[in-house]
Design a protein around this motif. Structure first.
Motif, short mmCIF file in Angstrom:
data_model
loop_
_atom_site.label_atom_id
_atom_site.label_comp_id
_atom_site.label_asym_id
_atom_site.label_seq_id
_atom_site.Cartn_x
_atom_site.Cartn_y
_atom_site.Cartn_z
N GLU A 1 0.84 -0.75 0.08
CA GLU A 1 0.03 -0.07 0.20
C GLU A 1 0.85 1.03 -0.25
OE1 GLU A 1 -2.99 0.04 3.30
OE2 GLU A 1 -3.82 -2.13 2.89
N PHE A 2 0.66 1.98 -0.60
CA PHE A 2 1.17 3.63 -0.52
C PHE A 2 0.18 4.45 -0.63
CE2 PHE A 2 2.39 0.47 -4.18
CZ PHE A 2 3.71 0.22 -3.63
N ASP A 3 0.91 5.32 -0.31
CA ASP A 3 0.17 7.03 0.24
C ASP A 3 0.05 7.35 -1.22
OD1 ASP A 3 2.78 8.17 0.03
OD2 ASP A 3 3.34 8.37 1.89
N ASN A 4 -0.21 9.08 -0.78
CA ASN A 4 -0.45 9.45 -2.01
C ASN A 4 0.57 10.72 -3.27
OD1 ASN A 4 -0.22 12.03 -0.56
ND2 ASN A 4 -2.15 12.54 -0.36
N ARG A 5 2.15 10.50 -1.92
CA ARG A 5 3.12 10.61 -2.24
C ARG A 5 4.38 9.41 -2.81
NH1 ARG A 5 2.47 13.37 2.22
NH2 ARG A 5 3.70 12.38 3.26
N GLY A 6 3.59 7.99 -2.97
CA GLY A 6 4.31 7.25 -3.73
C GLY A 6 5.12 6.32 -2.60
N ASN A 7 4.95 6.54 -1.79
CA ASN A 7 5.88 6.06 -0.40
C ASN A 7 4.96 4.50 0.03
OD1 ASN A 7 8.02 8.36 0.64
ND2 ASN A 7 6.05 9.84 1.72
N LEU A 8 6.31 4.01 0.28
CA LEU A 8 5.63 2.07 0.12
C LEU A 8 5.26 2.21 2.36
CD1 LEU A 8 5.10 -0.29 0.45
CD2 LEU A 8 7.13 -1.09 0.32
N THR A 9 3.97 2.41 2.54
CA THR A 9 3.34 2.46 3.50
C THR A 9 2.62 1.82 4.55
OG1 THR A 9 1.16 2.84 2.97
CG2 THR A 9 2.25 5.09 3.15
N VAL A 10 2.35 0.17 3.77
CA VAL A 10 2.27 -1.27 4.41
C VAL A 10 3.16 -2.45 3.69
CG1 VAL A 10 1.00 -2.44 4.93
CG2 VAL A 10 -0.15 -0.38 5.25
N GLU A 11 3.37 -3.23 4.03
CA GLU A 11 3.24 -4.38 3.17
C GLU A 11 3.31 -5.47 3.81
OE1 GLU A 11 7.80 -6.02 1.46
OE2 GLU A 11 8.14 -4.04 2.24
N TYR A 12 2.66 -6.72 3.75
CA TYR A 12 2.54 -8.11 4.55
C TYR A 12 2.27 -9.07 3.96
CZ TYR A 12 -2.86 -6.64 2.92
OH TYR A 12 -3.71 -6.56 2.45
N SER A 13 2.86 -9.62 3.58
CA SER A 13 2.44 -11.65 4.00
C SER A 13 1.37 -12.40 4.08
CB SER A 13 3.95 -12.14 3.16
OG SER A 13 4.95 -11.14 2.90
N LEU A 14 0.64 -12.80 3.13
CA LEU A 14 0.08 -14.17 3.66
C LEU A 14 0.77 -15.58 3.14
CD1 LEU A 14 -3.78 -13.09 2.99
CD2 LEU A 14 -2.87 -13.08 4.84
N ASP A 15 0.71 -16.50 3.56
CA ASP A 15 1.49 -17.92 3.52
C ASP A 15 0.48 -18.70 3.00
OD1 ASP A 15 4.12 -19.90 3.79
OD2 ASP A 15 2.29 -20.21 4.57
N LYS A 16 0.35 -19.64 2.66
CA LYS A 16 -0.67 -20.69 2.07
C LYS A 16 -1.42 -21.26 3.29
CE LYS A 16 2.58 -24.18 0.66
NZ LYS A 16 2.95 -25.43 -0.07
#
Length: 296
Positions: A183-198
């Motif tokens: 997920e990114f903010d309106n300035r293009g900064n990566l604000t959220v990162e997460y994974s889902l494992d099987k």
């Protein structure tokens, strides 16, 4: 293999995010002792780390030394004319044990890697395929006879009006392994990162490898929140403080349990910088890390 977008120029340049024409970096960590109410530097903790850089600023050698100054591990790096990492050698107490060579296409995408494990004379090869946007889509792992032993595939989902990846999907040998979201903010900064494992079926707040970042208006990371990593049964929040030229001078780390209670005392790190604005001391109440930097 982790979900990734591409394998372009990997050259270990500025591994420690250094300013200036650095020639050599030596890292040592010491325990903090309190004697008669005064804070003093105690014994060294762990290995001494030495990073040697060439004239272009690329790391050419990393060495780990024990407390007696004897070499434990050493890594050597070689580059091509485009500064792509071309060769990586690994030594164990002075003995060469592993060699990796890399091939690239004309724009710097890694196309092949060749691994040789010296003690057993075993060899393997990895091939990389890319889409039109230079993102890895297929990685083939081959044994010494060229037989396919594993195939990883990656696919990507983009935000509608931007060339930003908001989801990547990783299959290994035809089976879904994991999905990664961005997920990114309106300035293009990566604000959220997460994974889902099987293997996981957990609520949003407990998804694995979750990182959230809060940015200032001028693009500095002010708060990082991490949760769901392997062996991590808590949420960790880090608050960053900067000086007038945007050097981090203090980090405040707090760990929370599920009910948002603090279960260990907060940890605070402080930084000291040299004239080139590279940090040379990092300390808290338990240890001090000293980084000696030699310049060209």
């Amino acid at each position: 293999m982790n979900t990734q977008f591409g394998l372009r120029t990997e050259n270990f340049k500025n591994k420690n995010y250094l300013n200036g024409r650095v020639k050599l970096v030596t890292n040592k960590k010491y325990g903090i002792e309190f004697k008669f109410g005064e804070r003093t530097i105690g014994n060294q903790v762990g290995f001494t780390e030495r990073y040697e850089l060439d004239d272009e600023g690329y790391v050419s050698q990393i060495t780990y030394l024990d407390s007696l100054g004897k070499e434990v591990e050493r890594y050597e790096f070689g580059y091509d004319n485009n500064n792509n990492l071309k060769e990586r050698l690994e030594y164990d107490r002075g003995e060469l044990i592993e060699k990796i060579k890399y091939d690239y296409d004309s724009i710097g995408n890694r196309t092949k890697s060749y691994l040789s494990f010296i003690p057993t004379s075993s060899q393997s090869q990895t091939d990389y395929l890319y889409d039109e946007s230079n993102k890895v889509v297929v990685v083939n792992f081959l044994d010494s006879k060229g037989n396919l032993i594993q195939r990883d595939k990656y696919s990507y989902q983009f935000e509608d009006d931007k060339n930003q990846v908001i989801k990547s999907i990783y299959h290994s040998n035809g089976e879904l392994n994991s999905e990664k979201y961005f997920e990114f903010d309106n300035r293009g900064n990566l604000t959220v990162e997460y994974s889902l494992d099987k293997l996981e079926n957990v609520p949003f707040s407990k998804r694995s490898n979750r990182v959230e970042k809060l940015f200032s208006t001028n693009g500095l990371v002010m708060i990082t929140t991490e949760s769901g990593f392997s062996g991590m049964n808590y949420t960790q929040e880090t608050i960053y403080h900067y000086d007038s030229i945007n050097n981090i001078i203090r980090e405040e780390i707090t760990r929370f349990k599920e009910n948002d209670t603090i279960f260990v005392p907060p940890i605070e790190f402080e930084y000291v910088y040299d004239d080139e604005n590279n940090w040379v001391q990092k300390s808290n109440s338990s240890f001090i890390e000293i980084r000696e930097i030699e310049y060209h």
